[in-house]
Design an enzyme around this catalytic site. Structure first.
Site, PDB file in Angstrom:
ATOM      1  N   TYR A   4      -8.723  -6.331   9.625  1.00 31.19           N
ATOM      2  CA  TYR A   4      -7.948  -7.096   8.653  1.00 31.19           C
ATOM      3  C   TYR A   4      -7.590  -8.447   9.275  1.00 31.19           C
ATOM      4  O   TYR A   4      -6.707  -8.542  10.125  1.00 31.19           O
ATOM      5  CB  TYR A   4      -6.679  -6.326   8.298  1.00 31.19           C
ATOM      6  CG  TYR A   4      -5.967  -6.839   7.075  1.00 31.19           C
ATOM      7  CD1 TYR A   4      -6.153  -6.231   5.847  1.00 31.19           C
ATOM      8  CD2 TYR A   4      -5.102  -7.929   7.146  1.00 31.19           C
ATOM      9  CE1 TYR A   4      -5.496  -6.702   4.718  1.00 31.19           C
ATOM     10  CE2 TYR A   4      -4.451  -8.403   6.025  1.00 31.19           C
ATOM     11  CZ  TYR A   4      -4.651  -7.788   4.814  1.00 31.19           C
ATOM     12  OH  TYR A   4      -4.015  -8.249   3.694  1.00 31.19           O
ATOM     13  N   TYR A  31     -10.541 -13.329   0.714  1.00 29.19           N
ATOM     14  CA  TYR A  31      -9.364 -12.548   1.032  1.00 29.19           C
ATOM     15  C   TYR A  31      -9.119 -11.527  -0.065  1.00 29.19           C
ATOM     16  O   TYR A  31      -8.308 -11.739  -0.965  1.00 29.19           O
ATOM     17  CB  TYR A  31      -8.152 -13.470   1.202  1.00 29.19           C
ATOM     18  CG  TYR A  31      -6.888 -12.771   1.663  1.00 29.19           C
ATOM     19  CD1 TYR A  31      -6.893 -11.897   2.730  1.00 29.19           C
ATOM     20  CD2 TYR A  31      -5.674 -13.009   1.026  1.00 29.19           C
ATOM     21  CE1 TYR A  31      -5.735 -11.274   3.164  1.00 29.19           C
ATOM     22  CE2 TYR A  31      -4.503 -12.398   1.449  1.00 29.19           C
ATOM     23  CZ  TYR A  31      -4.536 -11.531   2.522  1.00 29.19           C
ATOM     24  OH  TYR A  31      -3.397 -10.910   2.951  1.00 29.19           O
TER      25      TYR A  31
END
Length: 392
Positions: A294, A345
């Site tokens: 992440y 994203y």
């Protein structure tokens, strides 16, 4: 020991060191289908429309119809009821999870638990985000941390990276290896927002400052888009259209001790607890061929590598040098789609979808050779890691 703790588990609920009991859910739940949309700026639609596009792609991928779905989890859409109505789904299990990106992994775990307990047989998990077209601000004046002058997530991560540099001697230049590797992968991915726009470490160093010491190329991309996964039991998935990808292990540890002020080192204790994922999956770190990390900001990648034991605390800068994360040159190809920094994203959802694609040999020029197992890591105050494996 408190009576409500299971044998072999410590106060966190995670498996205690030295206990090798098999995890009850190992390889019992599988990805049967995935779908993603284009990423960009699409003011003509909304999060529902994007989510429908992604779920229809996932249904086609799995060879299923909307009526085959009896569980639904949605994220970043206002209402699971409205989405179910649009898609023609009447599930017996439904849930809307919170917006932060850590809930991609949380949503996956909840779906796996629902399948394991019989609450649903086949669950669609759908993330739809039109944040770019509606000019959503990630942060701003209403931030919970604004009294300290940190009105965006970038400011928090800049502070954490400042501490890391001070404590361990890492430098901003170390982050250039991360940004360059992920952009290289995006240039191999025709669907990435930054496809065809390579960068060098020199470009990273010269980028516009945002929040000292972080610069433009240390920040994730904000785009509209959607991702859908379909989960079911491993047994059912083996009868579906595509090869199943198994959820072999999952670990999570929360930390909220800094609720009234931001901590600058929360990744270390929480991620360290997540190393139990290897025992749960029944494989070791060296059995992993690639990583999905992440990467809302480039320092998070180093925090993740250190927290999960790929290197010691403070050695992340040394670890990523010389292309260690880059496909074709490094041992640990990471975020092969381009990740949040160079693909889009999608708050972990797209990174997990990329791990599934790697294990199905669907990645074309960015394919990791002979990928058998992939690991996802999320360094947040709900820290988590999961291991996905190709079905034997």
């Amino acid at each position: 020991m408190p009576a409500d703790l299971a044998p072999g588990r410590d106060q966190t609920g995670l498996q205690a060191p030295g206990i090798q009991a098999p995890w009850a859910m190992r390889d019992t739940v599988a990805f049967a289908g995935i779908g993603t949309t284009r990423y960009g700026n699409f003011p003509e639609t909304d999060s529902y429309g994007l989510g429908c596009e992604a779920l229809n792609a996932a249904l086609d991928d799995a060879g299923l119809k909307p009526g085959d779905i009896d569980g639904l989890i949605v994220n970043r859409m206002p209402s699971y009821e409205r989405f179910a109505e649009i898609m023609g789904i009447n599930p017996q299990y439904c849930l809307l999870t919170e917006a932060p990106g850590r809930f991609s992994g949380v949503s996956l775990a909840l779906a796996a638990q629902a399948i394991a307990t019989g609450a649903a047989k086949t669950i669609a998990l759908v993330y739809g985000n039109n944040g770019r077209s509606v000019r959503m601000m990630y942060g701003g004046g209403d931030s919970q941390w604004s009294p300290w002058g940190m009105t965006s997530p970038g400011a928090i991560h800049a502070m954490m990276w400042q501490r890391h540099m001070h404590q361990y001697g890492t430098t901003h230049a170390d982050l250039g290896w991360v940004a360059e590797a992920f952009r290289h992968h995006a240039c191999l991915n025709p669907d990435a927002v930054m496809h065809g726009r390579p960068i060098t470490r020199q470009d990273h160093a010269a980028a516009r400052p945002i929040c000292e010491p972080l610069k433009l190329l240390d920040y994730c991309l904000i785009n509209d888009g959607a991702v859908a996964w379909i989960l079911t039991s491993a047994e059912r998935a083996r009868d579906m259209k595509r090869p199943p990808v198994l959820l072999s292990g999952y670990a999570r540890q929360d930390a909220f001790h800094y609720g009234s002020a931001p901590a600058d080192d929360f990744w270390q204790p929480t991620l360290g607890a997540c190393q139990s994922v290897y025992d749960r999956a029944g494989i070791g770190r060296e059995d992993i061929q690639g990583l999905g990390i992440y990467d809302n900001f480039s320092p998070t990648v180093l925090f993740s590598l250190e927290g999960l034991g790929f290197c010691k605390p403070g050695e992340g800068g040394d670890f990523v040098r010389d292309g260690a994360l880059q496909l074709g040159t490094g041992r640990w190809p990471t975020n092969t789609s381009g990740g949040h920094l160079s693909d889009s994203y999608m708050q972990g959802w797209g990174i997990i979808a990329e791990c599934v694609r790697q294990l199905r040999d669907d990645c074309g020029d960015r394919q990791i050779p002979n990928a058998q197992a992939m690991q996802y890591i999320c360094a947040t105050n709900i820290a988590q890691s999961l291991i996905l494996r190709r079905d034997a």
